[in-house]
Each structure stands twice: as C-alpha cells, then as structure tokens.
Enzyme design. Structure first.
Site, PDB file in Angstrom:
ATOM      1  N   MET A  35       0.792  -1.234   0.000  1.00 10.51           N
ATOM      2  CA  MET A  35       0.000   0.000   0.000  1.00 10.51           C
ATOM      3  C   MET A  35       0.827   1.289   0.000  1.00 10.51           C
ATOM      4  O   MET A  35       0.276   2.387   0.117  1.00 10.51           O
ATOM      5  CB  MET A  35      -1.034   0.042   1.147  1.00 10.51           C
ATOM      6  N   GLU A  36       2.161   1.171  -0.134  1.00  4.65           N
ATOM      7  CA  GLU A  36       2.937   2.402  -0.341  1.00  4.65           C
ATOM      8  C   GLU A  36       2.486   3.052  -1.640  1.00  4.65           C
ATOM      9  O   GLU A  36       2.168   2.356  -2.606  1.00  4.65           O
ATOM     10  CB  GLU A  36       4.443   2.082  -0.454  1.00  4.65           C
ATOM     11  N   HIS A 127     -11.602  25.770   6.417  1.00  5.11           N
ATOM     12  CA  HIS A 127     -12.387  25.752   7.660  1.00  5.11           C
ATOM     13  C   HIS A 127     -12.156  27.025   8.481  1.00  5.11           C
ATOM     14  O   HIS A 127     -13.084  27.579   9.050  1.00  5.11           O
ATOM     15  CB  HIS A 127     -12.022  24.509   8.466  1.00  5.11           C
ATOM     16  N   LYS A 190     -24.702  25.964  19.431  1.00  7.14           N
ATOM     17  CA  LYS A 190     -24.407  24.521  19.507  1.00  7.14           C
ATOM     18  C   LYS A 190     -23.314  24.282  20.540  1.00  7.14           C
ATOM     19  O   LYS A 190     -22.316  24.977  20.550  1.00  7.14           O
ATOM     20  CB  LYS A 190     -23.945  24.044  18.121  1.00  7.14           C
ATOM     21  N   ARG A 192     -20.680  21.331  21.877  1.00  5.57           N
ATOM     22  CA  ARG A 192     -20.157  20.004  21.554  1.00  5.57           C
ATOM     23  C   ARG A 192     -19.522  19.425  22.807  1.00  5.57           C
ATOM     24  O   ARG A 192     -18.547  19.962  23.328  1.00  5.57           O
ATOM     25  CB  ARG A 192     -19.126  20.123  20.430  1.00  5.57           C
ATOM     26  N   ASP A 216     -22.907  26.007   6.005  1.00  2.11           N
ATOM     27  CA  ASP A 216     -21.745  25.570   6.785  1.00  2.11           C
ATOM     28  C   ASP A 216     -20.652  25.148   5.807  1.00  2.11           C
ATOM     29  O   ASP A 216     -20.907  24.991   4.607  1.00  2.11           O
ATOM     30  CB  ASP A 216     -22.140  24.396   7.694  1.00  2.11           C
ATOM     31  N   ASP A 220     -19.943  16.430   8.334  1.00  6.23           N
ATOM     32  CA  ASP A 220     -19.140  15.225   8.561  1.00  6.23           C
ATOM     33  C   ASP A 220     -20.052  14.111   9.070  1.00  6.23           C
ATOM     34  O   ASP A 220     -20.627  13.365   8.286  1.00  6.23           O
ATOM     35  CB  ASP A 220     -18.005  15.564   9.537  1.00  6.23           C
ATOM     36  N   SER A 221     -20.274  14.028  10.373  1.00  5.76           N
ATOM     37  CA  SER A 221     -21.209  13.011  10.881  1.00  5.76           C
ATOM     38  C   SER A 221     -22.653  13.383  10.569  1.00  5.76           C
ATOM     39  O   SER A 221     -23.537  12.533  10.604  1.00  5.76           O
ATOM     40  CB  SER A 221     -21.039  12.882  12.397  1.00  5.76           C
ATOM     41  N   GLY A 223     -24.298  15.318  12.468  1.00  9.59           N
ATOM     42  CA  GLY A 223     -24.938  15.632  13.758  1.00  9.59           C
ATOM     43  C   GLY A 223     -25.320  17.101  13.890  1.00  9.59           C
ATOM     44  O   GLY A 223     -26.440  17.436  14.278  1.00  9.59           O
TER      45      GLY A 223
HETATM   46  C1  R5P Z   1     -17.546  22.913  12.718  1.00 11.85           C
HETATM   47  O1  R5P Z   1     -16.992  23.871  13.205  1.00 11.85           O
HETATM   48  C2  R5P Z   1     -17.810  22.783  11.264  1.00 11.85           C
HETATM   49  O2  R5P Z   1     -18.082  24.016  10.659  1.00 11.85           O
HETATM   50  C3  R5P Z   1     -18.973  21.810  11.013  1.00 11.85           C
HETATM   51  O3  R5P Z   1     -20.131  22.354  11.615  1.00 11.85           O
HETATM   52  C4  R5P Z   1     -18.677  20.458  11.587  1.00 11.85           C
HETATM   53  O4  R5P Z   1     -17.425  19.991  11.165  1.00 11.85           O
HETATM   54  C5  R5P Z   1     -19.753  19.467  11.172  1.00 11.85           C
HETATM   55  O5  R5P Z   1     -19.477  18.251  11.771  1.00 11.85           O
HETATM   56  P1  R5P Z   1     -20.605  17.161  12.008  1.00 11.85           P
HETATM   57  O6  R5P Z   1     -21.348  16.988  10.711  1.00 11.85           O
HETATM   58  O7  R5P Z   1     -19.829  15.934  12.417  1.00 11.85           O
HETATM   59  O8  R5P Z   1     -21.497  17.639  13.120  1.00 11.85           O
END
Ligand code: R5P
Length: 310
Positions: A35-36, A127, A190, A192, A216, A220-221, A223
C-alpha cells in the site's frame, strides 16, 4: 500549463481539465502491494506550470500521502512552478491545540505540502481563514458562496427566507449569505460535549413560519445539521434546507441526513460523492469545477483571482 490528477476525485479533475480545454497529464498514481504510494509522471513537465489536483478526503491519510508523493515526483521532474489544488483541505479542523499535549495537525500538513514541493496552494472554503498563515507560500482560498447564492436565488422565494448558522463559528459565513440575499439571520448555539457529537442549545432569532437555509463549510457526521434542522422545525420553521461546501459525510451520515427533517441539502463536488450520496433523495451535488478551472487559468496567466468574487 499541465494538470495532474491524483485519485481522490477523478471526475472533478476531468471536469477542470475540460473547462481549461486541456488534456490531463499522463500519470500513474498507484500502490505497491504493501500500500505504499507510487507516482510516475509519464510526460515531460520540465519548465511547466503544473497543477496537481487532490482533495485530502476519505481515506484522508492515503490521499494526503498521494499528494505529497505526486508533488515530489513533479518537483524532481523540474517543473517551473507547482500548485497543489486542494478543493477540500482536510486536517483543517485541527487548527489549534485543543488541549495540553495535542498537535496542530493543520500546520503540520501545511509544512508537509511545502516541503514536498508546492510553490502555491489553491483551495476552497478553508475551515478557518487563518490557516492561510500556516503556509509561507501563496495560498488562494476560493469561496463556494457565489455558486450557492445563485442556486438559492433560483430555487427559493425571498419573502420568508432566513439564513441560519448552525453554530457560533459559522456566523460570519451565514451573515455574508444573508447580506447578499437581503434576508434575516438566525444563529444556533451549539455545544459540543465531545468530538463527533453535537447538541443544540438555543436558537437566536425568530424562525417561525420561515424557510430556513443552514450554511456551513463541512458536513461530517451530520450531527450538527440534523440537530439544527430538528431544533428549527420544533421552533416552528416552515422547512429547513442546507448548503454545505464539503460533504465529508463519514460513517452513517448519509442515512442520518436522509432521515432528518432536512428537506434538501446541497453540497459541492469538492469531495467525490459516494453511491449513497448519489441516490439520497434529499442530497444534491453541484459542481465547482468551473470555478476552480477559472482560478487555475487566472493563476497561470497571473491575473486576479479575488476579482472572481467581486
Ligand atoms: C464545525 O466547526 C464545522 O463548521 C462543522 O459544523 C462540523 O465539522 C460538522 O461536523 P458534524 O457533521 O460531524 O457535526
């Protein structure tokens, strides 16, 4: 000018090459049995202005390593200038020490890219804008906002529209949308508790009977978005939609978004959509390849990139 594509998002690289009316540079980006990564540029790049396209998306470490090895190959091939084109710049969320004895991985990645041979970087919706300062080489940070704003204007009536930031960190971005679209702004407070888990606390602003559009940089997740959508609906919103630049969508995120109150979520193609993304009823991908292609052309011609956003 030469366009070299690594493996993270071939369709986008091809769309960029098509926009520029250029053939893709012949190259092989492959793996040894352990996998290199191995990269072989199969045509002359001596004295060329080379753009290597690679998002450091899932699997992030493999794609990052591919980019580093490709940079090294092109540098040793005597290109005159090399630009790392990273539609999605991963590791950006690790941009400060989050606790004692933790890394600043975004800075480490910036160092790796520079040492591997990049003369400049082209990316989109970093970001945190200040990550530009982690590089001592020029970095152009494009914005997907004009593409999204055009889509919002074409798909929503202005009257009851309200832009929503899903967290305090995204207020500047959401406010810019609200200003351009001449709408109100709401903010979600929000909290976390731990990485990957988010909890909505309060909505600042009146969203009753409004069409809410969350903006945004990353989903990612899922959530953050799904909790925000639920909270907005509970507060009397008419409907909830989202515009997110980078669809990281890890784990069960797609099914979370599909079964959430989100009526629609628009993402860009900075990260190649999986089959699950393509078939999800409420997720739509729109292409930023023309925007990136135009920026590449302007960099190559030494013309202004910022004027793309005037
Ligand atoms: C956080 O600061 C980012 O702007 C996104 O809100 C965050 O990365 C989203 O992550 P997730 O979908 O896991 O809640």
């Amino acid at each position: 000018m030469k366009i070299v594509a690594c493996n993270s998002n071939r369709p986008m690289s091809e769309a960029i090459a098509a926009y520029l009316n250029l053939p893709m540079t012949k190259a092989s980006v492959r793996r040894f049995s352990d996998m290199e990564c191995f990269v072989e540029i199969q045509e002359n790049v001596r004295g060329e202005d080379v753009f290597i396209i690679q998002s450091t998306s899932y699997p992030a470490n493999d794609h990052l390593m591919e980019l580093l090895v490709a940079l090294d190959a092109v540098r040793r091939g005597s290109a005159s200038r090399i630009t790392a084109v990273m539609p999605y710049f991963g590791y950006a969320r690790q941009d400060r020490k989050s606790g004692p004895r933790t890394p600043i991985s975004a800075k480490l990645v910036a160092n790796l890219i520079t040492v591997a041979g990049a003369d400049r970087v082209l990316t989109m919706d970093l970001h945190a804008g200040q990550i530009q300062g982690f590089f001592d080489i020029p970095l152009d940070n494009l914005f997907s906002a004009p593409v999204f704003i055009r889509h919002i204007e074409e798909n929503f009536a202005k009257e009851d529209l309200i832009m929503v930031s899903p967290d305090v960190g995204g207020v500047v971005r959401a406010r810019a949308f609200a200003k351009r679209l001449e709408t109100d702004l709401a903010i979600i407070d929000k909290r976390r508790e731990r990485a990957g888990v988010s909890e909505v606390m309060h909505i600042i602003g009146d969203v009753k009977d409004r069409t809410c559009v969350l903006v945004d940089d990353i989903v990612d997740s899922g959530g953050t978005l799904c909790n925000a959508a639920e909270a907005l609906m509970n507060a009397g919103a008419k409907s909830v939609h989202a515009y997110i630049t980078h669809g990281v969508l890890s784990g069960g995120a797609v099914s979370r978004v599909s079964s959430s109150p989100l009526e629609s979520m628009v993402i860009t193609d900075s990260i190649l959509g999986t089959e699950a993304v393509r078939v999800a009823g409420n997720i739509k991908q729109i292409s930023v390849a023309p925007l990136i292609g135009e920026a590449i052309e302007r960099i190559s011609d030494a013309r202004s990139v910022s004027s793309l956003f005037d």
